[in-house]
Scaffold this active site. Structure first.
Site, PDB file in Angstrom:
ATOM      1  N   LYS A  93      -6.216   8.526  21.759  1.00  0.00           N
ATOM      2  CA  LYS A  93      -7.448   9.343  21.785  1.00  0.00           C
ATOM      3  C   LYS A  93      -8.265   9.158  20.508  1.00  0.00           C
ATOM      4  O   LYS A  93      -9.480   9.053  20.564  1.00  0.00           O
ATOM      5  CB  LYS A  93      -7.118  10.834  21.947  1.00  0.00           C
ATOM      6  CG  LYS A  93      -6.495  11.212  23.265  1.00  0.00           C
ATOM      7  CD  LYS A  93      -6.418  12.722  23.466  1.00  0.00           C
ATOM      8  CE  LYS A  93      -5.648  13.438  22.371  1.00  0.00           C
ATOM      9  NZ  LYS A  93      -4.231  13.060  22.281  1.00  0.00           N
TER      10      LYS A  93
ATOM     11  N   ARG B 115      -6.949  23.747  25.945  1.00  0.00           N
ATOM     12  CA  ARG B 115      -5.529  23.487  26.175  1.00  0.00           C
ATOM     13  C   ARG B 115      -4.978  24.310  27.341  1.00  0.00           C
ATOM     14  O   ARG B 115      -3.874  24.063  27.797  1.00  0.00           O
ATOM     15  CB  ARG B 115      -4.715  23.812  24.918  1.00  0.00           C
ATOM     16  CG  ARG B 115      -4.912  22.827  23.781  1.00  0.00           C
ATOM     17  CD  ARG B 115      -4.032  23.203  22.611  1.00  0.00           C
ATOM     18  NE  ARG B 115      -4.291  22.389  21.451  1.00  0.00           N
ATOM     19  CZ  ARG B 115      -3.732  21.213  21.204  1.00  0.00           C
ATOM     20  NH1 ARG B 115      -2.880  20.717  22.047  1.00  0.00           N
ATOM     21  NH2 ARG B 115      -4.035  20.546  20.112  1.00  0.00           N
TER      22      ARG B 115
ATOM     23  N   ARG C 275       5.711   2.183  15.871  1.00  0.00           N
ATOM     24  CA  ARG C 275       4.752   2.505  14.803  1.00  0.00           C
ATOM     25  C   ARG C 275       5.501   3.048  13.579  1.00  0.00           C
ATOM     26  O   ARG C 275       5.200   2.687  12.445  1.00  0.00           O
ATOM     27  CB  ARG C 275       3.741   3.538  15.328  1.00  0.00           C
ATOM     28  CG  ARG C 275       2.639   3.899  14.356  1.00  0.00           C
ATOM     29  CD  ARG C 275       1.545   4.697  15.024  1.00  0.00           C
ATOM     30  NE  ARG C 275       1.952   6.048  15.377  1.00  0.00           N
ATOM     31  CZ  ARG C 275       1.225   6.887  16.096  1.00  0.00           C
ATOM     32  NH1 ARG C 275       0.056   6.503  16.582  1.00  0.00           N
ATOM     33  NH2 ARG C 275       1.637   8.121  16.364  1.00  0.00           N
TER      34      ARG C 275
ATOM     35  N   ARG D  33       4.955   9.223   9.711  1.00  0.00           N
ATOM     36  CA  ARG D  33       4.408  10.527  10.097  1.00  0.00           C
ATOM     37  C   ARG D  33       5.530  11.393  10.649  1.00  0.00           C
ATOM     38  O   ARG D  33       6.319  10.944  11.476  1.00  0.00           O
ATOM     39  CB  ARG D  33       3.326  10.336  11.163  1.00  0.00           C
ATOM     40  CG  ARG D  33       2.080   9.664  10.623  1.00  0.00           C
ATOM     41  CD  ARG D  33       1.147   9.144  11.683  1.00  0.00           C
ATOM     42  NE  ARG D  33       0.903  10.085  12.764  1.00  0.00           N
ATOM     43  CZ  ARG D  33      -0.095   9.945  13.641  1.00  0.00           C
ATOM     44  NH1 ARG D  33      -0.916   8.934  13.548  1.00  0.00           N
ATOM     45  NH2 ARG D  33      -0.254  10.818  14.608  1.00  0.00           N
TER      46      ARG D  33
ATOM     47  N   ARG E  98       6.147  17.185  22.326  1.00  0.00           N
ATOM     48  CA  ARG E  98       4.687  17.211  22.418  1.00  0.00           C
ATOM     49  C   ARG E  98       4.201  16.637  23.756  1.00  0.00           C
ATOM     50  O   ARG E  98       3.222  17.104  24.330  1.00  0.00           O
ATOM     51  CB  ARG E  98       4.065  16.457  21.244  1.00  0.00           C
ATOM     52  CG  ARG E  98       4.235  17.223  19.922  1.00  0.00           C
ATOM     53  CD  ARG E  98       3.693  16.453  18.747  1.00  0.00           C
ATOM     54  NE  ARG E  98       2.244  16.343  18.801  1.00  0.00           N
ATOM     55  CZ  ARG E  98       1.547  15.374  18.218  1.00  0.00           C
ATOM     56  NH1 ARG E  98       2.167  14.440  17.538  1.00  0.00           N
ATOM     57  NH2 ARG E  98       0.244  15.346  18.297  1.00  0.00           N
TER      58      ARG E  98
END
Length: 199
Positions: free
Chosen positions: A13, A88, A127, A139, A150
């Protein structure tokens, strides 16, 4: 051009939003960023949000919608916007729709970057590995168990929003696993169709 981009973490996104912002001279609106900016600016709604956050309470939908309403009135949002991280829930989607209607506006398109969940997990893990190999910090939200949660949370969100926006004729889905350029072209094609239908 007023858009919502939907997709689980790692779906791309952010990358697509950057391209859309540049191509269409619109702004990307993240509710988290807007909330922090409203608090920092000391706006009436920002002060209300600050008070709630200080007490450890969730910021209610009507406050978030008011922050979005104030933000889209700013000059740089005149050409349009991409909403990121909002709505959401179905309640938020209904409140957003009512707020836009009151301003004489409506959404042009809601685009979901659909992904294969297992392939997405592999992408995020890769990643993290590449970042570690390059000596870059990884991260914290790239941890597999965090990503799984998530994705599950996102699935619950979409289950509510997809039928709502399909009913309004603005929902479309593109293959988020395709190469970045292909995804961009598919999104551009959807937006061109939406513009043609609106005119």
């Amino acid at each position: 051009m007023r858009l919502i981009l939907l997709g689980p973490p790692g779906a791309g996104k952010g990358t697509q939003s950057e391209r859309l912002v540049e191509a269409h001279n619109i702004v990307q609106l993240s509710t988290g960023d807007m909330l922090r900016a409203a608090v920092a600016a000391g706006t009436p709604v920002g002060l209300k949000a600050k008070d709630l956050m200080a007490r450890g309470e969730l910021v209610p939908d009507q406050v978030v919608v008011q922050i979005v309403a104030d933000r889209i009135d700013e000059p740089d949002a005149r050409n349009g916007f991409i909403l990121d991280g909002f709505p959401r829930t179905l309640t938020q989607a209904e409140a957003l729709e009512a707020m836009l209607k009151a301003k004489g506006l409506k959404l042009d398109q809601v685009i979901e970057l659909s992904v294969d969940e297992e392939a997405l997990l592999e992408r995020v893990e890769r990643r993290a590995r590449e970042a570690a190999a390059a000596g870059k910090p990884t991260r914290s939200d790239d941890a597999p168990e965090v990503v799984r949660k998530r994705i599950a949370d996102y699935r619950n969100v979409t289950a509510q929003l997809k039928p709502f926006y399909k009913e309004r004729g603005v929902y479309a889905s593109v293959d988020g696993m395709a190469p970045i350029g292909t995804v961009t072209r598919e999104i551009d094609s959807l937006l061109a169709d939406a513009r043609a239908t609106a005119s």
